[in-house]
Design a protein around this motif. Structure first.
Motif, PDB file in Angstrom:
ATOM      1  N   GLU A   1       0.825  -1.213   0.000  1.00  0.00           N
ATOM      2  CA  GLU A   1       0.000   0.000   0.000  1.00  0.00           C
ATOM      3  C   GLU A   1       0.859   1.263   0.000  1.00  0.00           C
ATOM      4  O   GLU A   1       0.541   2.259  -0.645  1.00  0.00           O
ATOM      5  N   PHE A   2       1.971   1.214   0.750  1.00  0.00           N
ATOM      6  CA  PHE A   2       2.817   2.401   0.870  1.00  0.00           C
ATOM      7  C   PHE A   2       3.880   2.479  -0.225  1.00  0.00           C
ATOM      8  O   PHE A   2       4.734   3.350  -0.212  1.00  0.00           O
TER       9      PHE A   2
ATOM     10  N   MET B   1       9.374   5.356  -2.500  1.00  0.00           N
ATOM     11  CA  MET B   1       9.763   5.224  -3.905  1.00  0.00           C
ATOM     12  C   MET B   1       9.884   6.586  -4.570  1.00  0.00           C
ATOM     13  O   MET B   1       9.360   7.588  -4.097  1.00  0.00           O
TER      14      MET B   1
ATOM     15  N   ASN C   1       8.262   8.777 -14.272  1.00  0.00           N
ATOM     16  CA  ASN C   1       7.110   9.685 -14.224  1.00  0.00           C
ATOM     17  C   ASN C   1       7.518  11.143 -14.426  1.00  0.00           C
ATOM     18  O   ASN C   1       6.731  12.046 -14.175  1.00  0.00           O
TER      19      ASN C   1
ATOM     20  N   ARG D   1       5.355  14.646 -13.985  1.00  0.00           N
ATOM     21  CA  ARG D   1       5.619  15.678 -12.973  1.00  0.00           C
ATOM     22  C   ARG D   1       5.771  17.044 -13.644  1.00  0.00           C
ATOM     23  O   ARG D   1       5.279  18.049 -13.136  1.00  0.00           O
TER      24      ARG D   1
ATOM     25  N   MET E   1      -4.625  13.256  -3.525  1.00  0.00           N
ATOM     26  CA  MET E   1      -5.120  12.229  -2.587  1.00  0.00           C
ATOM     27  C   MET E   1      -4.035  11.277  -2.103  1.00  0.00           C
ATOM     28  O   MET E   1      -4.173  10.652  -1.047  1.00  0.00           O
ATOM     29  N   PHE E   2      -2.968  11.134  -2.889  1.00  0.00           N
ATOM     30  CA  PHE E   2      -1.892  10.170  -2.561  1.00  0.00           C
ATOM     31  C   PHE E   2      -0.555  10.885  -2.786  1.00  0.00           C
ATOM     32  O   PHE E   2       0.194  10.531  -3.699  1.00  0.00           O
TER      33      PHE E   2
ATOM     34  N   TYR F   1       5.487  14.363  -5.138  1.00  0.00           N
ATOM     35  CA  TYR F   1       5.805  14.194  -6.566  1.00  0.00           C
ATOM     36  C   TYR F   1       5.025  15.185  -7.443  1.00  0.00           C
ATOM     37  O   TYR F   1       5.601  15.863  -8.282  1.00  0.00           O
TER      38      TYR F   1
ATOM     39  N   LYS G   1      -0.851   8.863   3.709  1.00  0.00           N
ATOM     40  CA  LYS G   1      -1.122   7.966   4.840  1.00  0.00           C
ATOM     41  C   LYS G   1       0.160   7.480   5.519  1.00  0.00           C
ATOM     42  O   LYS G   1       0.181   7.263   6.738  1.00  0.00           O
ATOM     43  N   ASN G   2       1.214   7.278   4.734  1.00  0.00           N
ATOM     44  CA  ASN G   2       2.457   6.718   5.282  1.00  0.00           C
ATOM     45  C   ASN G   2       3.242   7.806   6.028  1.00  0.00           C
ATOM     46  O   ASN G   2       3.666   8.791   5.417  1.00  0.00           O
TER      47      ASN G   2
ATOM     48  N   ASP H   1      -5.407   8.912   5.918  1.00  0.00           N
ATOM     49  CA  ASP H   1      -5.951   8.084   4.844  1.00  0.00           C
ATOM     50  C   ASP H   1      -6.921   8.990   4.079  1.00  0.00           C
ATOM     51  O   ASP H   1      -7.838   9.566   4.704  1.00  0.00           O
ATOM     52  N   CYS H   2      -6.746   9.111   2.772  1.00  0.00           N
ATOM     53  CA  CYS H   2      -7.580  10.066   2.030  1.00  0.00           C
ATOM     54  C   CYS H   2      -9.066   9.752   2.174  1.00  0.00           C
ATOM     55  O   CYS H   2      -9.911  10.637   2.044  1.00  0.00           O
TER      56      CYS H   2
ATOM     57  N   GLY I   1      -2.861   9.712  -7.794  1.00  0.00           N
ATOM     58  CA  GLY I   1      -1.609   9.099  -8.257  1.00  0.00           C
ATOM     59  C   GLY I   1      -1.292   7.771  -7.599  1.00  0.00           C
ATOM     60  O   GLY I   1      -0.161   7.543  -7.181  1.00  0.00           O
ATOM     61  N   TYR I   2      -2.295   6.917  -7.488  1.00  0.00           N
ATOM     62  CA  TYR I   2      -2.090   5.618  -6.824  1.00  0.00           C
ATOM     63  C   TYR I   2      -2.822   4.556  -7.624  1.00  0.00           C
ATOM     64  O   TYR I   2      -3.948   4.777  -8.070  1.00  0.00           O
TER      65      TYR I   2
HETATM   66  C1  LIG Z   1       2.630   5.305  -5.732  1.00  0.00           C
HETATM   67  S1  LIG Z   1       2.896   6.531  -4.560  1.00  0.00           S
HETATM   68  C2  LIG Z   1       2.825   7.934  -5.538  1.00  0.00           C
HETATM   69  C3  LIG Z   1       3.777   7.807  -6.695  1.00  0.00           C
HETATM   70  C4  LIG Z   1       3.877   9.077  -7.446  1.00  0.00           C
HETATM   71  N1  LIG Z   1       2.620   9.392  -8.088  1.00  0.00           N
HETATM   72  C5  LIG Z   1       5.054   9.129  -8.409  1.00  0.00           C
HETATM   73  O1  LIG Z   1       4.965   9.876  -9.368  1.00  0.00           O
HETATM   74  O2  LIG Z   1       6.087   8.507  -8.209  1.00  0.00           O
HETATM   75  C6  LIG Z   1       1.338   6.502  -3.780  1.00  0.00           C
HETATM   76  C7  LIG Z   1       1.332   7.085  -2.398  1.00  0.00           C
HETATM   77  O3  LIG Z   1      -0.004   6.946  -1.886  1.00  0.00           O
HETATM   78  C8  LIG Z   1       0.081   6.661  -0.505  1.00  0.00           C
HETATM   79  N2  LIG Z   1      -1.209   6.056  -0.103  1.00  0.00           N
HETATM   80  C9  LIG Z   1      -1.652   4.793  -0.337  1.00  0.00           C
HETATM   81  N3  LIG Z   1      -2.905   4.628   0.121  1.00  0.00           N
HETATM   82  C10 LIG Z   1      -3.286   5.842   0.632  1.00  0.00           C
HETATM   83  C11 LIG Z   1      -4.487   6.319   1.214  1.00  0.00           C
HETATM   84  N4  LIG Z   1      -5.549   5.527   1.382  1.00  0.00           N
HETATM   85  N5  LIG Z   1      -4.525   7.615   1.608  1.00  0.00           N
HETATM   86  C12 LIG Z   1      -3.470   8.438   1.442  1.00  0.00           C
HETATM   87  N6  LIG Z   1      -2.294   8.039   0.910  1.00  0.00           N
HETATM   88  C13 LIG Z   1      -2.200   6.744   0.500  1.00  0.00           C
HETATM   89  C14 LIG Z   1       1.280   5.748  -0.381  1.00  0.00           C
HETATM   90  O4  LIG Z   1       1.798   5.751   0.919  1.00  0.00           O
HETATM   91  C15 LIG Z   1       2.235   6.398  -1.415  1.00  0.00           C
HETATM   92  O5  LIG Z   1       3.052   7.359  -0.810  1.00  0.00           O
END
Ligand SMILES: C[S@@+](CC[C@H](N)C(=O)[O-])C[C@H]1O[C@@H](n2cnc3c(N)ncnc32)[C@H](O)[C@@H]1O
Length: 282
Positions: free
Chosen positions: A81-82, A114, A119, A123, A139-140, A145, A163-164, A190-191, A206-207
């Motif tokens: 998830e993170f 990460m 990407n 960006r 939201m994420f 990023y 969230k993380n 958590d969004c 972005g998730y």
């Molecule tokens: C894949 S990363 C974002 C990658 C980014 N878009 C990029 O360009 O590299 C997604 C982020 O969403 C967060 N995340 C996952 N579930 C979430 C939730 N329910 N609410 C908020 N953040 C969340 C993760 O911890 C992570 O930091």
């Protein structure tokens, strides 16, 4: 401390690297290895073909000496998830660096979060999609990023939900590093638990998830006529059905969509793409 991307590395470093690698590795594979590396600040991340398992240390040292970098990591996988990366240290010290891209500083800790070099175009695009003082929900947001280019160049107000706690703490540092504290409103949440008393002009998703609860949540938070930037992974054969799949979810809220933009961001796995779809909710 080292900044920048591989495209700005001087030729003589590349030349030195190629010559060193060629002392033990075939020219064809040297090409492969040299194409597969990425540089984030002072850290080089390299993919090593299986057959060169026993040369890992050698390959790491070649990069380390040629680039005079801080650390060389072997690319692993990103999971959960993170989106936590699992990279192996080959040589050097530390997983923390500051990467500069498009005039923005990103502090990263690759042992915890990460950062996808692939990407970069997205960006950069985010720097130009909004109008000044638009209210945006990311939201994420991760370490910022998309939030940082939206706030810095778009002059938007960005509510950044993450969230993380590890990513959130880096997001806080990145807001300061880029002097964006008035424009970015970070929340470690958590969004799905965010209940704003306003509607956003724009939402960034972005998730990767097929769980429709995230899109339904975005629909609760967007203005009529607002724009959603929807990211996901999709198998090539399902691509023609993406729009109707999203329309079906949107219909549950009595809404429709108007397509604005669609792009394959990068290959995710064989036959599967990371895509972004921008649409207006009406
Ligand atoms: C894949 S990363 C974002 C990658 C980014 N878009 C990029 O360009 O590299 C997604 C982020 O969403 C967060 N995340 C996952 N579930 C979430 C939730 N329910 N609410 C908020 N953040 C969340 C993760 O911890 C992570 O930091």
């Amino acid at each position: 401390m080292y900044f920048g991307s591989k495209y700005f590395v001087e030729d003589k470093r590349i030349k030195k690297l190629r010559e060193q690698l060629k002392t033990k590795i075939s020219s064809e594979d040297v090409q492969k290895i040299m194409k597969s590396y990425e540089q984030l600040g002072g850290i080089i991340i390299v993919s090593i073909p299986n057959e060169y398992e026993k040369f890992k240390e050698f390959i790491g040292n070649c990069f380390f000496e040629s680039f005079e970098c801080q650390t060389v990591l072997e690319k692993g996988f990103v999971s959960g998830e993170f989106r936590i990366p699992y990279y192996k240290r080959l040589v050097g010290d530390g997983f923390i660096t500051i990467h500069k891209e498009n005039g923005i500083y990103y502090k990263i800790d690759l042992s915890k979060v990460m950062f996808s070099s692939g990407n970069i175009a997205e960006r950069i695009r985010m720097a130009h999609v909004s109008s000044p003082n638009e209210v945006i929900i990311d939201m994420f947001s991760g370490i910022g990023y998309f939030t940082l280019p939206l706030a810095k160049y778009g002059k938007a107000i960005v509510w950044s939900l993450e969230k993380n706690p590890n990513s959130y703490n880096l997001l806080l540092e990145n807001i300061n590093l880029n002097s964006l504290s008035g424009r970015v409103l970070p929340i470690n949440i958590d969004c799905l638990d965010f209940n704003p008393n306003f509607k956003a002009d724009r939402i960034i998703m972005g998730y990767f998830s097929d769980d429709e609860k995230f899109l339904l949540k975005a629909l609760d938070m967007i203005k009529d006529g607002g724009v959603i930037h929807y990211h996901n992974t999709i198998a090539e054969k399902l691509e023609p059905h993406l729009k109707e799949t999203i329309e079906r979810v949107i219909a549950k809220k009595g809404k429709k969509l108007e397509s604005i933009y669609y792009r394959k961001v990068k290959k995710y796995s064989p036959g599967v793409w990371h895509i972004v779809f921008d649409f207006k909710v009406i």
